[in-house]
Enzyme design. Structure first.
Site, PDB file in Angstrom:
ATOM      1  N   SER C  22       0.820  -1.217   0.000  1.00 57.49           N
ATOM      2  CA  SER C  22       0.000   0.000   0.000  1.00 57.49           C
ATOM      3  C   SER C  22       0.848   1.258   0.000  1.00 57.49           C
ATOM      4  CB  SER C  22      -0.904  -0.001   1.228  1.00 57.49           C
ATOM      5  OG  SER C  22      -1.605   1.217   1.301  1.00 57.49           O
ATOM      6  N   LYS C  46      -3.291   2.583  -2.116  1.00 59.16           N
ATOM      7  CA  LYS C  46      -2.861   3.591  -1.149  1.00 59.16           C
ATOM      8  C   LYS C  46      -3.896   3.763  -0.037  1.00 59.16           C
ATOM      9  CE  LYS C  46      -0.800   7.341   0.423  1.00 59.16           C
ATOM     10  NZ  LYS C  46       0.350   7.067   1.291  1.00 59.16           N
ATOM     11  N   SER C  71       7.544  10.350   4.506  1.00 57.56           N
ATOM     12  CA  SER C  71       6.589  10.955   5.437  1.00 57.56           C
ATOM     13  C   SER C  71       5.427  11.525   4.642  1.00 57.56           C
ATOM     14  CB  SER C  71       7.268  12.072   6.236  1.00 57.56           C
ATOM     15  OG  SER C  71       7.769  13.055   5.335  1.00 57.56           O
ATOM     16  N   LEU C  74      -0.326   9.882   4.486  1.00 55.73           N
ATOM     17  CA  LEU C  74      -1.642   9.392   4.043  1.00 55.73           C
ATOM     18  C   LEU C  74      -2.418  10.341   3.134  1.00 55.73           C
ATOM     19  CD1 LEU C  74      -3.078   7.516   7.157  1.00 55.73           C
ATOM     20  CD2 LEU C  74      -2.323   6.533   4.994  1.00 55.73           C
ATOM     21  N   CYS C 131       0.414   3.146  10.397  1.00 52.39           N
ATOM     22  CA  CYS C 131       1.095   4.216   9.678  1.00 52.39           C
ATOM     23  C   CYS C 131       1.901   5.061  10.657  1.00 52.39           C
ATOM     24  CB  CYS C 131       0.101   5.106   8.927  1.00 52.39           C
ATOM     25  SG  CYS C 131       0.956   6.419   8.032  1.00 52.39           S
ATOM     26  N   LYS C 166      -2.938  -4.761   9.169  1.00 51.63           N
ATOM     27  CA  LYS C 166      -1.526  -4.463   8.887  1.00 51.63           C
ATOM     28  C   LYS C 166      -0.827  -3.981  10.150  1.00 51.63           C
ATOM     29  CE  LYS C 166       1.499  -2.188   5.629  1.00 51.63           C
ATOM     30  NZ  LYS C 166       1.583  -1.533   4.320  1.00 51.63           N
ATOM     31  N   GLY C 218      12.375  -0.500   2.480  1.00 54.62           N
ATOM     32  CA  GLY C 218      13.429  -0.950   1.568  1.00 54.62           C
ATOM     33  C   GLY C 218      14.289  -2.049   2.174  1.00 54.62           C
ATOM     34  N   GLY C 245      11.168  -4.620   2.298  1.00 59.38           N
ATOM     35  CA  GLY C 245      12.468  -4.731   1.654  1.00 59.38           C
ATOM     36  C   GLY C 245      12.580  -5.745   0.541  1.00 59.38           C
TER      37      GLY C 245
HETATM   38  C1  LIG Z   1       6.015   6.124  -0.076  1.00 57.48           C
HETATM   39  C2  LIG Z   1       5.343   5.108   0.795  1.00 57.48           C
HETATM   40  C3  LIG Z   1       3.994   5.236   1.114  1.00 57.48           C
HETATM   41  C4  LIG Z   1       3.357   4.309   1.924  1.00 57.48           C
HETATM   42  N1  LIG Z   1       2.021   4.451   2.206  1.00 57.48           N
HETATM   43  C5  LIG Z   1       1.370   3.484   2.928  1.00 57.48           C
HETATM   44  C6  LIG Z   1      -0.026   3.530   3.149  1.00 57.48           C
HETATM   45  O1  LIG Z   1      -0.722   4.423   2.667  1.00 57.48           O
HETATM   46  N2  LIG Z   1      -0.616   2.557   3.900  1.00 57.48           N
HETATM   47  C7  LIG Z   1       0.118   1.525   4.438  1.00 57.48           C
HETATM   48  O2  LIG Z   1      -0.432   0.663   5.101  1.00 57.48           O
HETATM   49  N3  LIG Z   1       1.457   1.434   4.213  1.00 57.48           N
HETATM   50  C8  LIG Z   1       2.095   2.387   3.494  1.00 57.48           C
HETATM   51  N4  LIG Z   1       3.462   2.268   3.250  1.00 57.48           N
HETATM   52  C9  LIG Z   1       4.197   1.122   3.792  1.00 57.48           C
HETATM   53  C10 LIG Z   1       4.347   0.025   2.741  1.00 57.48           C
HETATM   54  O3  LIG Z   1       3.098  -0.452   2.330  1.00 57.48           O
HETATM   55  C11 LIG Z   1       5.189  -1.134   3.291  1.00 57.48           C
HETATM   56  O4  LIG Z   1       4.530  -1.682   4.423  1.00 57.48           O
HETATM   57  C12 LIG Z   1       6.575  -0.711   3.699  1.00 57.48           C
HETATM   58  O5  LIG Z   1       7.067   0.259   2.827  1.00 57.48           O
HETATM   59  C13 LIG Z   1       7.560  -1.887   3.753  1.00 57.48           C
HETATM   60  O6  LIG Z   1       7.699  -2.503   2.497  1.00 57.48           O
HETATM   61  P1  LIG Z   1       8.886  -2.142   1.438  1.00 57.48           P
HETATM   62  O7  LIG Z   1      10.173  -2.176   2.213  1.00 57.48           O
HETATM   63  O8  LIG Z   1       8.799  -3.171   0.384  1.00 57.48           O
HETATM   64  O9  LIG Z   1       8.597  -0.771   0.932  1.00 57.48           O
HETATM   65  C14 LIG Z   1       4.103   3.209   2.443  1.00 57.48           C
HETATM   66  C15 LIG Z   1       5.445   3.082   2.119  1.00 57.48           C
HETATM   67  C16 LIG Z   1       6.089   3.996   1.291  1.00 57.48           C
HETATM   68  C17 LIG Z   1       7.537   3.814   0.970  1.00 57.48           C
END
Ligand SMILES: Cc1cc2nc3c(=O)[nH]c(=O)nc-3n(C[C@H](O)[C@H](O)[C@H](O)COP(=O)(O)O)c2cc1C
Ligand SMILES: Cc1cc2nc3c(=O)[nH]c(=O)nc-3n(C[C@H](O)[C@H](O)[C@H](O)COP(=O)(O)OP(=O)(O)OC[C@H]3O[C@@H](n4cnc5c(N)ncnc54)[C@H](O)[C@@H]3O)c2cc1C
Ligand SMILES: Cc1cc2nc3c(=O)[nH]c(=O)nc-3n(C[C@H](O)[C@H](O)[C@H](O)COP(=O)(O)OP(=O)(O)OC[C@H]3O[C@@H](n4cnc5c(N)ncnc54)[C@H](O)[C@@H]3O)c2cc1C
Ligand SMILES: Cc1cc2nc3c(=O)[nH]c(=O)nc-3n(C[C@H](O)[C@H](O)[C@H](O)COP(=O)(O)O)c2cc1C
Ligand code: FES
Ligand code: FES
Lengths: 304, 261, 304, 261
Positions: C22, C46, C71, C74, C131, C166, C218, C245
């Site tokens: 998301s 999102k 940051s 939302l 979040c 989540k 990441g 990640g």
């Molecule tokens: C730019 C950005 C926006 C995000 N927005 C949301 C969100 O709206 N809702 C949510 O549950 N997680 C949000 N996340 C978290 C991601 O869904 C995910 O849980 C987190 O980034 C870890 O995964 P990754 O390392 O593959 O990015 C966001 C992450 C990033 C980087």
């Protein structure tokens, strides 16, 4: 060395704010073949327990993106060995020596402290209530504010040297633990210890560490460590030793700006054994170039 | 031990995924003994990657060679290192093979890449006119590295491949018992996968032939400080054990000292 | 596509276990210009709130070793906009759509759920109680097991679609929260959300994010995420969507071995927009080469 | 927008820390409009580093150019990119400059690296025979990029440097008011540091000259999905605001739309 780099951690006078992170520098002998360790602000030795500890089975190390996992498990030969065999060498370096004290029971922690009380050449105690790699003690003590306060109170009542308490990042609110241990008598805090993590070998379907879980350290955790130092520095009134992923001058400066009075370098030593002295040199130039007369002009000076 | 910035003099592909690289460093070359290794920074300046350990494969004057297999990102990077590139190296490190003063005959037990440090060792043994037997194994014929060289310098050579493309089909330790019926070395040196070392240790213990093994373990610092590279060894009292450091207490251990379980 | 990759998350049938995390994929429209998003196992959109949310001031992004801090806060146009403007496009993709639901009060969460109840083309709800980038709600709800259970119970009583919760990694014991929300009715869990972190610009002495703190995501956090998935998978009995990640096939396999039924790719999309479909293709080959007939032969099959 | 693997055709050092690079990509070159950018993967395959955005500096048939300054690891890597290297590029992206149909005269306000997209824009304006005025500023004389070219093609050029080594001493916006006393462009295009854009926006608003600014913000996805690249803009109702995406809603915005505070 300019006095501009000097800092004071709860009475431990350091000519510069660069320390080694416990467990990454042993007792300095190995690195002394590669660098002049007497240039360090202070040396923090590997965790010491009352009796010998064998540590965990191998593999104990694995690499992850911008970090490593370790599961050493506090292997050491016990406090007597440390005092008799390692300390004489360290004394000759004429820099503050801080002993990282570990144990699986409160009594064990106290036993180690009593053994080093009054021993010449020991400038401080770092109470390790944050090791993620032992089944008993370690992180368990450091995760619960009440338990942490209890052990710190007892340690403080016994310890003759300044008491630094090392915190674990594996908590929801590190400030809560920080406040509790400062309330209980901690003279300074050091943070962070490694973050619980895991990695899997997709060829063998096995964990990469024999213990399955290990402690994550290195640049990967720097944003986490920095956030915690910043939060804790605004919460408590004792000096903070910042660590977690520092591998260049800029990283160290980030921690000073966030409020750390000194910093410790851990994992980065493995890659560049000269990194501590390089940061000391770099920091001197950094202050000079900006006309800063002391570390006070840097510590906690984040602009928000 | 030194930390040196040393220049690559030559680099060569030996066979698929296996490379050798020649490096100029008087400090390391002139101080190295067989069985020691170097701890090498792989990757560009700013990338965060642990140093990687490689046995010193050969020494010639002020230069030394490494022999390595590409298994991951560090070795891939090293395989692309061109002449004139400067490498950041710690070395020589560790306890090498011990060569008894009046040693007359030895046997190598070689599994795969284990040949790397044994070539350096063989150079020294030949100088001392020690009689050399070799038991060598690999997955397949093409991976029998330095086979012709070892054949030339050894008194007798025993060969196995996992797939039977050369010598006996099976593991090198399968033919060890037979080999040791026909030749009687005073000392065994083994280098290769853990299973090979372990079996060799068993056999040499049974036959009461002193045996040294070169252990492999994941390393972080490579200089004895982090305790990452633990090898389980026998403790001072019976039944007790101690984790020793492969990097500085080894990599070469007396086979009897190692706890294999 | 072979059926061997198919998985089922609490009744949501996916032709393969690859999802989007998301907030990293918006509502898919942007990425659909670069990849065939109908190939995904599911798309998680999102975070959606009841009313429009403006989000945080810039800078909102910064890079850290093997990771990024964000940051966003939302930012979204509210649930009505989502249903009316984004959903029609998503419906055409004929893959399960999972709506990430956020809010600053329990009522707000419930309001969003009620609005999407029964709406054609929505296969599941991901309750975002994790979040780190909003002052109210978000992580606060997800850090305390009791609070988390309370909101999940209410959400479950209202939600018509399967309810995925989540979780945040910024807790001491994620299993405690996991158990509490499963007990309260969660049909599945997804973890982890980003880790609280911070970075400082040493040239300007300012935080790199306008909000000072942000969420770390990441590869840097992969070992942390993997450890949590492994721990939670052995604690609860509902399917887990693993994330944190993942940036290549091997990373995804690590999560399956640790016990994830499906995985989500987040930050890695920004670097390689094709990464999700590349992992799907790679996974198919991986199973084939090993003669594995279904994902069951991989999920939770870590050898310890 | 395309994701292409495109070859570097040439790369050139312009002055200290400033480079240009020419890339072959029909898809991007033939579809680009001035003001758009590309999102480029810097660093070797496996390294984890966000893509970096660069304005399209110039287009020539199937090739396009970037002009960039080395400020960190991504641009350092790019400065070392040699001919034949293949780059992974997303582009062309974003909303470019809008050129009114009967536009007769325009003024560029250029701060430092801001010149990059304006060169592409000038090429198109010259083709349309639009009269061009230029106000250009930089820290010092050597950083006045493309000064001679702009001088050649412009009707009048106003120059400033922070250190006074060329033109008026001070910022480019310091001389803008004076410049706009002497010339009367129908449209202003500004590109450079935020302070330059902001001041230009103020002045153009006062003088009621339409003005477009090219905004810069940290980007993650670069394609409109992550909402990372927020630019505060005026909302639909008075006093309200909305964060728009620099990557796809911009990078070029109407100066009046931006909330500068
Ligand atoms: C730019 C950005 C926006 C995000 N927005 C949301 C969100 O709206 N809702 C949510 O549950 N997680 C949000 N996340 C978290 C991601 O869904 C995910 O849980 C987190 O980034 C870890 O995964 P990754 O390392 O593959 O990015 C966001 C992450 C990033 C980087
Ligand atoms: C004392 C010593 C001497 C060595 N000498 C040689 C040599 O002469 N020639 C040679 O080719 N290799 C040698 N090795 C092994 C070599 O260090 C590893 O192959 C190398 O570190 C792999 O790095 P990588 O980045 O390519 O692989 P990575 O990406 O780190 O890992 C790929 C795979 O390689 C294996 N591996 C990686 N590192 C090690 C390690 N330290 N020990 C055991 N297995 C590992 C693991 O299975 C891992 O999954 C030696 C190891 C030791 C400890
Ligand atoms: C739409 C757009 C078009 C651009 N066009 C050009 C161009 O044509 N030529 C050019 O030289 N630069 C251009 N930039 C800026 C360029 O993207 C950054 O300089 C580059 O990303 C820096 O990467 P790095 O890895 O070298 O620096 P990093 O190591 O990431 O950062 C070094 C320093 O550079 C600055 N910086 C980095 N990234 C950005 C960013 N995205 N926006 C603003 N400041 C940043 C910061 O102060 C940072 O501290 C453009 C930016 C945008 C958003
Ligand atoms: C191999 C290794 C061993 C460690 N041993 C100890 C220890 O004995 N006591 C302790 O308090 N911390 C120990 N740590 C944690 C470090 O002191 C430090 O807190 C942590 O690694 C974060 O810093 P870094 O990222 O700079 O390594 C160890 C870390 C590593 C990598
Ligand atoms: S690798 Fe650190 S002690 Fe051996
Ligand atoms: S950079 Fe992701 S929306 Fe603009």
């Amino acid at each position: 060395m300019r006095s501009g780099l000097a800092v004071d951690i709860a009475g431990i006078k350091m000519k510069n704010p660069l320390m080694t992170a416990s467990g990454t520098f042993a007792s300095g002998r190995e690195y002394s073949k590669l660098i002049d360790i007497s240039r360090l602000g202070a040396i923090v030795v590997k965790g010491v327990t009352l009796k010998e500890k064998k540590g965990n089975p191998p593999p104990r190390i694995c690499e992850t993106p911008s970090g490593i996992l370790n599961s050493i498990g506090l292997q050491n030969k016990g406090v007597n060995y440390f005092v008799e065999e390692d300390l004489p060498f360290l004394r000759k370096q004429k820099i503050p020596v801080i002993v990282n004290v570990a144990g699986s029971t409160i009594e064990e922690y106290l036993g180690v402290i009593e053994r080093i009380n009054g021993v010449h050449g020991i400038s401080g105690i770092e109470l390790n209530i944050s090791c993620p790699n032992v089944k008993e003690g370690g992180m368990i003590f450091g995760s619960d504010p009440k338990m942490a306060a209890k052990i710190v109170k007892k340690a403080k009542s016994v310890a003759e040297a300044p008491l630094i308490v090392k915190l674990t990042p594996n908590v929801m609110d590190i400030c809560e633990v920080a406040s509790a241990v400062v309330e209980a008598g901690a003279d300074a805090l050091s943070l962070i210890n490694s973050v619980l993590g895991m990695a899997i070998d997709v060829k063998t379907f096995r964990p990469r560490l024999a213990t399955t879980l290990g402690g994550l350290s290195g640049p990967a955790i720097k944003p986490i460590a920095l956030r915690m130092v910043w939060d804790v520095a605004r919460t408590v009134d004792v000096p903070i030793i910042g660590m977690g992923g520092i591998s260049c001058l800029e990283d160290a400066i980030e921690f000073f700006l966030a409020g750390a009075t000194a910093v410790a370098v851990g994992t980065a030593n493995f890659i560049n054994p000269k990194i501590t002295v390089e940061i000391i040199d770099g920091l001197e130039t950094f202050l000079e170039e900006r006309g800063m007369k002391s570390m006070d002009e840097l510590i906690g000076k984040l602009k928000v | 031990m030194f930390e040196v910035k040393a220049e690559v003099i030559a680099s060569k592909k030996i066979t698929k995924d296996i490379y050798s690289i020649k490096i100029l460093s008087p400090e390391i070359s002139e101080n190295a003994v067989p069985g020691q290794f170097v701890h090498l920074k792989c990757g560009e300046d700013k990338s965060f990657i642990l140093r990687r350990p490689f046995s010193i494969h050969r020494v010639d004057g002020k230069t030394f060679e490494l022999l390595f297999e590409v298994v991951g990102k560090g070795t891939r990077w090293l395989s692309e290192a061109k002449s004139h590139l400067t490498l950041d190296i710690l070395g020589p490190i560790g306890r090498g093979f011990s060569i008894g003063d009046n040693l007359k005959s030895v046997m190598f037990v070689v599994g795969g890449m284990g040949v790397a440090p044994l070539v350096f060792l063989s150079d020294q043994l030949i100088k001392r006119k020690v009689k050399l037997y070799v038991a060598i194994g690999a997955t397949t014929k093409d991976r029998l590295l330095y086979f012709m060289d070892l054949k030339r310098i050894s008194y007798k050579i025993f060969v196995s491949t996992d797939d039977g493309t050369c010598g006996q089909k099976g593991f090198v330790t399968d033919l060890l018992n037979n080999a040791l019926n026909t030749v009687k070395p005073e000392q065994i040196y083994a280098c290769g996968p853990r299973a090979v070392l372990r079996k060799t240790a068993e056999i040499s213990k049974e036959l009461k032939i002193p045996c040294e093994v070169s252990m492999v373990e994941r390393m972080a610092c490579g200089i004895g400080a982090c305790l990452g590279c633990a090898c389980k060894t026998k403790g001072k009292t019976n039944g007790d054990f101690e984790y020793k450091r492969v990097c500085v207490d080894g990599p070469v251990f007396d086979a009897e000292e190692v706890v294999w379980s």
